[in-house]
Motif scaffolding. Structure first.
Motif, PDB file in Angstrom:
ATOM      1  N   LEU A   5      -6.510  10.908   2.006  1.00  0.00           N
ATOM      2  CA  LEU A   5      -7.800  11.186   1.726  1.00  0.00           C
ATOM      3  C   LEU A   5      -8.989  11.075   2.940  1.00  0.00           C
ATOM      4  N   GLU A   6      -8.754   9.766   3.510  1.00  0.00           N
ATOM      5  CA  GLU A   6      -9.571   9.163   4.533  1.00  0.00           C
ATOM      6  C   GLU A   6      -9.321  10.021   5.709  1.00  0.00           C
ATOM      7  N   HIS A   7      -8.031  10.532   6.040  1.00  0.00           N
ATOM      8  CA  HIS A   7      -7.774  11.233   7.198  1.00  0.00           C
ATOM      9  C   HIS A   7      -7.316  12.831   6.880  1.00  0.00           C
ATOM     10  N   GLN A   8      -7.993  13.221   6.163  1.00  0.00           N
ATOM     11  CA  GLN A   8      -7.677  14.688   5.825  1.00  0.00           C
ATOM     12  C   GLN A   8      -7.741  15.521   6.949  1.00  0.00           C
ATOM     13  N   GLU A   9      -8.132  15.307   7.995  1.00  0.00           N
ATOM     14  CA  GLU A   9      -8.380  16.384   9.129  1.00  0.00           C
ATOM     15  C   GLU A   9      -7.499  15.964  10.167  1.00  0.00           C
ATOM     16  N   ASP A  10      -6.788  14.953   9.913  1.00  0.00           N
ATOM     17  CA  ASP A  10      -5.654  14.435  11.160  1.00  0.00           C
ATOM     18  C   ASP A  10      -4.380  14.992  11.059  1.00  0.00           C
ATOM     19  N   HIS A  11      -3.556  15.552  10.044  1.00  0.00           N
ATOM     20  CA  HIS A  11      -2.360  15.909   9.876  1.00  0.00           C
ATOM     21  C   HIS A  11      -1.457  14.834  10.348  1.00  0.00           C
ATOM     22  N   LEU A  12      -1.577  13.715   9.574  1.00  0.00           N
ATOM     23  CA  LEU A  12      -0.594  12.377   9.907  1.00  0.00           C
ATOM     24  C   LEU A  12       0.951  12.510   9.727  1.00  0.00           C
ATOM     25  N   SER A  13       1.636  11.784  10.611  1.00  0.00           N
ATOM     26  CA  SER A  13       3.162  11.603  10.251  1.00  0.00           C
ATOM     27  C   SER A  13       3.200  10.738   9.534  1.00  0.00           C
ATOM     28  N   ALA A  14       4.394  10.679   9.002  1.00  0.00           N
ATOM     29  CA  ALA A  14       4.718   9.462   7.932  1.00  0.00           C
ATOM     30  C   ALA A  14       4.597   8.032   8.662  1.00  0.00           C
ATOM     31  N   GLU A  15       4.874   7.872   9.894  1.00  0.00           N
ATOM     32  CA  GLU A  15       4.704   6.689  10.518  1.00  0.00           C
ATOM     33  C   GLU A  15       3.169   6.666  10.836  1.00  0.00           C
TER      34      GLU A  15
ATOM     35  N   VAL B 102       0.796   7.412   8.818  1.00  0.00           N
ATOM     36  CA  VAL B 102       0.412   7.092   7.416  1.00  0.00           C
ATOM     37  C   VAL B 102       0.787   5.480   7.254  1.00  0.00           C
ATOM     38  N   TYR B 103       2.019   5.137   7.481  1.00  0.00           N
ATOM     39  CA  TYR B 103       2.300   3.728   7.260  1.00  0.00           C
ATOM     40  C   TYR B 103       1.640   2.941   7.920  1.00  0.00           C
ATOM     41  N   LEU B 104       1.433   3.120   9.202  1.00  0.00           N
ATOM     42  CA  LEU B 104       0.667   2.099  10.099  1.00  0.00           C
ATOM     43  C   LEU B 104      -0.867   2.061   9.474  1.00  0.00           C
ATOM     44  N   LEU B 105      -1.574   3.070   8.844  1.00  0.00           N
ATOM     45  CA  LEU B 105      -2.800   2.933   8.295  1.00  0.00           C
ATOM     46  C   LEU B 105      -2.808   2.289   6.857  1.00  0.00           C
ATOM     47  N   VAL B 106      -1.521   2.548   6.134  1.00  0.00           N
ATOM     48  CA  VAL B 106      -1.430   2.056   4.785  1.00  0.00           C
ATOM     49  C   VAL B 106      -1.212   0.579   4.927  1.00  0.00           C
ATOM     50  N   LYS B 107      -0.553   0.011   6.013  1.00  0.00           N
ATOM     51  CA  LYS B 107      -0.414  -1.387   6.189  1.00  0.00           C
ATOM     52  C   LYS B 107      -1.669  -2.156   6.317  1.00  0.00           C
ATOM     53  N   ASP B 108      -2.447  -1.560   6.583  1.00  0.00           N
ATOM     54  CA  ASP B 108      -3.995  -2.279   6.815  1.00  0.00           C
ATOM     55  C   ASP B 108      -4.538  -2.634   5.134  1.00  0.00           C
ATOM     56  N   LYS B 109      -4.043  -1.551   4.076  1.00  0.00           N
ATOM     57  CA  LYS B 109      -4.688  -1.756   2.966  1.00  0.00           C
ATOM     58  C   LYS B 109      -3.457  -2.527   2.152  1.00  0.00           C
ATOM     59  N   ALA B 110      -2.225  -2.228   2.422  1.00  0.00           N
ATOM     60  CA  ALA B 110      -1.343  -2.881   1.561  1.00  0.00           C
ATOM     61  C   ALA B 110      -0.326  -3.304   2.574  1.00  0.00           C
ATOM     62  N   PRO B 111      -0.478  -4.682   3.028  1.00  0.00           N
ATOM     63  CA  PRO B 111       0.461  -5.224   3.949  1.00  0.00           C
ATOM     64  C   PRO B 111       1.987  -5.297   3.757  1.00  0.00           C
ATOM     65  N   GLU B 112       2.220  -5.344   2.073  1.00  0.00           N
ATOM     66  CA  GLU B 112       3.509  -5.544   1.713  1.00  0.00           C
ATOM     67  C   GLU B 112       4.313  -4.349   1.733  1.00  0.00           C
ATOM     68  N   ILE B 113       3.817  -3.224   1.791  1.00  0.00           N
ATOM     69  CA  ILE B 113       4.424  -1.819   1.654  1.00  0.00           C
ATOM     70  C   ILE B 113       5.290  -1.662   3.052  1.00  0.00           C
ATOM     71  N   GLY B 114       6.613  -1.010   2.566  1.00  0.00           N
ATOM     72  CA  GLY B 114       7.461  -0.733   3.526  1.00  0.00           C
ATOM     73  C   GLY B 114       7.394   0.642   4.079  1.00  0.00           C
ATOM     74  N   LEU B 115       7.910   1.088   5.051  1.00  0.00           N
ATOM     75  CA  LEU B 115       8.182   2.389   5.450  1.00  0.00           C
ATOM     76  C   LEU B 115       8.662   3.227   4.708  1.00  0.00           C
ATOM     77  N   ALA B 116       9.849   2.856   4.022  1.00  0.00           N
ATOM     78  CA  ALA B 116      10.677   3.660   2.926  1.00  0.00           C
ATOM     79  C   ALA B 116       9.746   4.023   1.726  1.00  0.00           C
ATOM     80  N   THR B 117       8.929   3.205   1.498  1.00  0.00           N
ATOM     81  CA  THR B 117       8.047   3.498   0.110  1.00  0.00           C
ATOM     82  C   THR B 117       6.937   4.584   0.532  1.00  0.00           C
ATOM     83  N   VAL B 118       6.533   4.582   1.719  1.00  0.00           N
ATOM     84  CA  VAL B 118       5.448   5.392   2.304  1.00  0.00           C
ATOM     85  C   VAL B 118       6.440   7.005   2.437  1.00  0.00           C
ATOM     86  N   TYR B 119       7.594   7.106   2.773  1.00  0.00           N
ATOM     87  CA  TYR B 119       8.521   8.162   2.726  1.00  0.00           C
ATOM     88  C   TYR B 119       8.534   8.642   1.367  1.00  0.00           C
ATOM     89  N   ARG B 120       9.111   7.672   0.740  1.00  0.00           N
ATOM     90  CA  ARG B 120       9.309   8.143  -0.635  1.00  0.00           C
ATOM     91  C   ARG B 120       8.144   8.719  -1.582  1.00  0.00           C
TER      92      ARG B 120
END
Length: 160
Positions: free
Chosen positions: A31-41, A43-61
């Motif tokens: 939602l915060e990056h709607q114009e950016d066409h993000l890759s899974a990686e 998204v993962y790097l940005l999500v890590k700032d909000k939820a440091p415990e999250i893994g890349l596999a969880t983001v992919y799923r």
């Protein structure tokens, strides 16, 4: 943005999925990056700032689930990188179109150029369009001024 998050939560719930903290963090990044066409990686790097415990596999799923539920579009612009884009509420049946720079990879959305063409196709061929994906590949205005890009793409047209 909260309205969109609420609608996504309701959609997940209607399909018997919960908006877990990991899913919420992923959706929030989209939602915060709607114009950016993000890759899974990305998204993962940005999500890590909000939820440091999250893994890349969880983001992919999560991205795959959101794709299956048609909350996001999965796109590939021919560069081998899958990108994710939130669906727009105002026109959920059609995907907007893109301009992709062959030099820097910048992606720009265009969503107004082909509406008449789609209408003509539907009427002329009695064809119900369910999805449209169009990508224009070229050189963006920023890269056009770079002398190296000028030499590579414009002095030698056979490179295109």
């Amino acid at each position: 943005m909260e309205d969109k998050l609420t609608r996504i939560k309701q959609l997940l719930s209607s399909q018997r999925f919960k908006l877990t903290p990991q899913r919420q963090a992923t959706v929030q990044v989209l939602l915060e990056h709607q114009e950016d066409h993000l890759s899974a990686e990305d998204v993962y790097l940005l999500v890590k700032d909000k939820a440091p415990e999250i893994g890349l596999a969880t983001v992919y799923r999560t991205l795959e689930l959101l794709t299956e539920l048609e909350i996001v579009h999965k796109m590939n612009f021919g560069d081998g990188v899958t990108r994710y884009d939130l669906r727009r509420d105002e026109d959920a049946s059609h995907i907007h179109h893109h301009l992709v720079c062959m030099n820097c990879g910048a992606v720009q959305e265009i969503d107004y150029l082909l509406q008449d063409v789609e209408k003509i196709v539907e009427e002329t061929f009695d064809f119900s369009i369910m999805d449209v994906r169009l990508t224009f590949q070229g050189i963006c205005s920023k890269c056009k001024t770079d002398p190296v890009v000028q030499e590579k793409y414009f002095k030698h047209p056979h490179h295109l």
